[in-house]
Design an enzyme around this catalytic site. Sequence first.
Site, mmCIF file in Angstrom:
data_model
loop_
_atom_site.group_PDB
_atom_site.id
_atom_site.type_symbol
_atom_site.label_atom_id
_atom_site.label_comp_id
_atom_site.label_asym_id
_atom_site.label_seq_id
_atom_site.Cartn_x
_atom_site.Cartn_y
_atom_site.Cartn_z
ATOM 1 N N SER A 1 -9.896 158.030 22.500
ATOM 2 C CA SER A 1 -8.527 157.977 21.981
ATOM 3 C C SER A 1 -8.491 157.423 20.568
ATOM 4 O O SER A 1 -7.433 157.374 19.952
ATOM 5 C CB SER A 1 -7.639 157.138 22.900
ATOM 6 O OG SER A 1 -8.181 155.836 23.045
ATOM 7 N N ASN B 1 -6.465 146.516 29.403
ATOM 8 C CA ASN B 1 -5.201 146.926 30.025
ATOM 9 C C ASN B 1 -4.009 146.112 29.525
ATOM 10 O O ASN B 1 -2.956 146.678 29.229
ATOM 11 C CB ASN B 1 -5.315 146.848 31.552
ATOM 12 C CG ASN B 1 -6.372 147.795 32.083
ATOM 13 O OD1 ASN B 1 -6.882 148.632 31.329
ATOM 14 N ND2 ASN B 1 -6.724 147.672 33.353
ATOM 15 N N THR C 1 37.890 173.349 18.650
ATOM 16 C CA THR C 1 37.413 173.133 20.028
ATOM 17 C C THR C 1 36.964 174.510 20.503
ATOM 18 O O THR C 1 37.553 175.520 20.087
ATOM 19 C CB THR C 1 38.526 172.587 20.963
ATOM 20 O OG1 THR C 1 39.563 173.555 21.053
ATOM 21 C CG2 THR C 1 39.115 171.272 20.467
ATOM 22 N N HIS C 2 35.962 174.565 21.309
ATOM 23 C CA HIS C 2 35.396 175.862 21.766
ATOM 24 C C HIS C 2 35.001 176.753 20.595
ATOM 25 O O HIS C 2 35.017 177.974 20.715
ATOM 26 C CB HIS C 2 36.398 176.633 22.643
ATOM 27 C CG HIS C 2 37.021 175.817 23.718
ATOM 28 N ND1 HIS C 2 36.499 175.707 24.983
ATOM 29 C CD2 HIS C 2 38.141 175.050 23.705
ATOM 30 C CE1 HIS C 2 37.268 174.913 25.709
ATOM 31 N NE2 HIS C 2 38.265 174.500 24.954
ATOM 32 N N SER D 1 14.403 183.632 0.614
ATOM 33 C CA SER D 1 13.759 184.634 1.447
ATOM 34 C C SER D 1 12.757 185.388 0.596
ATOM 35 O O SER D 1 12.981 185.612 -0.587
ATOM 36 C CB SER D 1 14.820 185.586 1.996
ATOM 37 O OG SER D 1 14.233 186.833 2.313
ATOM 38 N N LYS E 1 19.263 185.303 -0.821
ATOM 39 C CA LYS E 1 19.354 184.295 0.226
ATOM 40 C C LYS E 1 19.114 182.865 -0.238
ATOM 41 O O LYS E 1 18.268 182.592 -1.070
ATOM 42 C CB LYS E 1 18.334 184.606 1.328
ATOM 43 C CG LYS E 1 18.579 185.930 2.013
ATOM 44 C CD LYS E 1 19.579 185.795 3.114
ATOM 45 C CE LYS E 1 18.851 185.312 4.346
ATOM 46 N NZ LYS E 1 19.721 185.222 5.485
ATOM 47 N N ASN F 1 18.698 179.661 2.222
ATOM 48 C CA ASN F 1 18.701 179.347 3.652
ATOM 49 C C ASN F 1 18.665 177.839 3.934
ATOM 50 O O ASN F 1 17.979 177.096 3.235
ATOM 51 C CB ASN F 1 17.484 180.000 4.325
ATOM 52 C CG ASN F 1 17.557 181.515 4.288
ATOM 53 O OD1 ASN F 1 18.649 182.089 4.336
ATOM 54 N ND2 ASN F 1 16.414 182.159 4.179
ATOM 55 N N GLU G 1 17.742 173.632 9.986
ATOM 56 C CA GLU G 1 17.207 174.491 11.059
ATOM 57 C C GLU G 1 15.958 173.876 11.675
ATOM 58 O O GLU G 1 15.779 173.859 12.897
ATOM 59 C CB GLU G 1 16.861 175.876 10.509
ATOM 60 C CG GLU G 1 18.082 176.732 10.254
ATOM 61 C CD GLU G 1 17.710 178.050 9.588
ATOM 62 O OE1 GLU G 1 18.123 179.085 10.091
ATOM 63 O OE2 GLU G 1 17.002 178.047 8.565
ATOM 64 N N TYR H 1 -3.102 150.044 36.347
ATOM 65 C CA TYR H 1 -3.506 150.871 35.216
ATOM 66 C C TYR H 1 -4.252 152.111 35.695
ATOM 67 O O TYR H 1 -5.113 152.047 36.568
ATOM 68 C CB TYR H 1 -4.405 150.077 34.240
ATOM 69 C CG TYR H 1 -4.816 150.946 33.060
ATOM 70 C CD1 TYR H 1 -3.983 151.062 31.955
ATOM 71 C CD2 TYR H 1 -5.987 151.698 33.084
ATOM 72 C CE1 TYR H 1 -4.310 151.906 30.894
ATOM 73 C CE2 TYR H 1 -6.331 152.533 32.036
ATOM 74 C CZ TYR H 1 -5.475 152.636 30.944
ATOM 75 O OH TYR H 1 -5.801 153.472 29.917
ATOM 76 N N GLN I 1 -3.044 156.669 28.895
ATOM 77 C CA GLN I 1 -3.465 156.913 27.511
ATOM 78 C C GLN I 1 -2.655 158.052 26.871
ATOM 79 O O GLN I 1 -2.544 158.138 25.662
ATOM 80 C CB GLN I 1 -4.962 157.260 27.508
ATOM 81 C CG GLN I 1 -5.544 157.490 26.141
ATOM 82 C CD GLN I 1 -7.067 157.504 26.206
ATOM 83 O OE1 GLN I 1 -7.689 156.488 26.488
ATOM 84 N NE2 GLN I 1 -7.666 158.643 25.952
ATOM 85 N N LYS J 1 0.471 157.668 24.092
ATOM 86 C CA LYS J 1 0.449 157.377 22.654
ATOM 87 C C LYS J 1 0.790 158.552 21.766
ATOM 88 O O LYS J 1 1.660 158.464 20.897
ATOM 89 C CB LYS J 1 -0.884 156.776 22.260
ATOM 90 C CG LYS J 1 -0.884 155.322 22.581
ATOM 91 C CD LYS J 1 -2.232 154.706 22.556
ATOM 92 C CE LYS J 1 -2.316 153.715 23.679
ATOM 93 N NZ LYS J 1 -2.396 154.320 25.024
HETATM 94 N N1 ARG Z 1 -7.382 153.862 25.450
HETATM 95 C C1 ARG Z 1 -6.846 153.251 26.608
HETATM 96 C C2 ARG Z 1 -5.367 153.593 26.756
HETATM 97 O O1 ARG Z 1 -4.807 154.029 25.822
HETATM 98 C C3 ARG Z 1 -6.998 151.759 26.494
HETATM 99 C C4 ARG Z 1 -7.049 151.080 27.805
HETATM 100 C C5 ARG Z 1 -8.260 151.490 28.544
HETATM 101 N N2 ARG Z 1 -8.441 150.760 29.749
HETATM 102 C C6 ARG Z 1 -9.331 151.128 30.652
HETATM 103 N N3 ARG Z 1 -9.410 150.400 31.700
HETATM 104 N N4 ARG Z 1 -10.088 152.197 30.505
HETATM 105 O O2 ARG Z 1 -4.776 153.465 27.783
#
Ligand code: ARG
Length: 471
Positions: free
Chosen positions: A30, A117, A162-163, A284, A290, A292, A297, A324, A329, A332
């Site tokens: 990650s 964790n 309205t509408h 365009s 045009k 735009n 959009e 956990y 993961q 993120k």
């Molecule tokens: N990269 C992991 C996450 O985003 C970090 C925590 C990992 N913990 C583990 N026990 N493998 O969740």
Amino acid sequence: MERDNTKNKKLWGGRFGESTESTVEDFTESVSFDKRLYAHDIRGSIAHARMLGETGIIPKEDADKIIQGLEEIRSRIEAGEFQWKKELEDVHMNIEQALTELIGPAGGRLHTARSRNDQVATDFRLYLRDEIEHLDGLLKDLQLAFLHQAETNLGVILAGFTHLQKAQPVLYSHHMLAYFEMFKRDRERLADCLKRVNISPLGSAALAGTSYPIDRHMTARELGFSDITRNSMDAVSDRDFALEFLFCASVIMMHLSRLCEELILWMSWEFSYIELPDAYCTGSSIMPQKKNPDVPELVRGKTGRVYGALVSLLTTLKGLPLTYNRDLQEDKELVFDTIDTVRASVKLMTGVVEKMRPRADKMAQDTQTGFLTATDLADYLVKKGLPFRQAHEVVGKAVGTCVSQGKELHELPIEELKALHPLIDDDVLDVLSVEGSVHSRRCPGGTGIEPVKEALSQAKTWIEKYTLPSS
Ligand code: ARG
């Protein structure tokens, strides 16, 4: 084939006899995206190390070395001199490994009484807190742009819909202040979300807490958290703070998207209610005439990916037993992408709103058609004693006649107007004017000039006073 585990050292490699498959490494790493958390990871680690030193869990000199080492690593990252290694999986282990390389065995004491964790939950909360603060500031700028529109165009009247059918005349300022209100609620919603984001999970360790005599309040205080989590199992697996943020972001995008839709309509040839500066439009490649509205959009289009992130995380979380699980993961990238999208969208739309110019002439012209003051005529009869339902019927018939003759109510000769009902007199003409209609709507929250001025002044007071609580 037998692999040599010494070549591919993992911080957790003790019990492993062979090294990780490179496809597995690619799939599970990650660091390519969570390195974005480096500053918060280092901040959290410094607070943890200081607490370990103060409580005597590790020697004070080691804590000091760790803190200095982490600061050095932060500078290296910021100078672009840090080499992130995929083999080290994530931001946490990259930094920890670099620390040990830098300061020696003392670095190995940082992870005492902690797990990734609770570490990742802490980092993510610290990060989101900063992002919420930043986003709150961007939303404030957007609100200021609406205030500017409302204030500099006071008196401009357009048809309210309205509408998507013409309904009643309203002040352009009233229309602009409607958006001010939406983004005000969005800021308040973010503040409420922040209350639950800003709680420290640090010290929950892997899932069960720790046997070391840690001081969770000390780290929480140092990190600016308002409280500590109460259950270690919940703390390492809870991501509803992130979900709430994604919901807040979705509502912001929904509001922006409504605005965009409106501006796109208003920019069409048929409406021609606003002009956007050339700098915010594109052309365009085939049709030379045009201009735009691509920015609105795209913002409208990007709303989909933010909703997607919300549904995606909801779905990821629904099957997770305590505590956990690596599935977490996945939180993120969803949050990072949402932040990038919402930030850019709010900023761009602030520019659009600041610079757009209402075309008061076209707006005024359009208020002359579509029976915008029909309700006013009915109200006029009611004020002279007719029950509203009867008045509605009388005016409805009059509108029907006008439609068949291709006329507006105010175009009927006064004699014909009087013939509609015995209660109609010469004073009816004031009632049929759009200005008269707008100015008669004096109730608080209405579109009359007085309540709109009042709303404008209240909005200014609010925006000057409001700050994100606990920031
Ligand atoms: N990269 C992991 C996450 O985003 C970090 C925590 C990992 N913990 C583990 N026990 N493998 O969740």
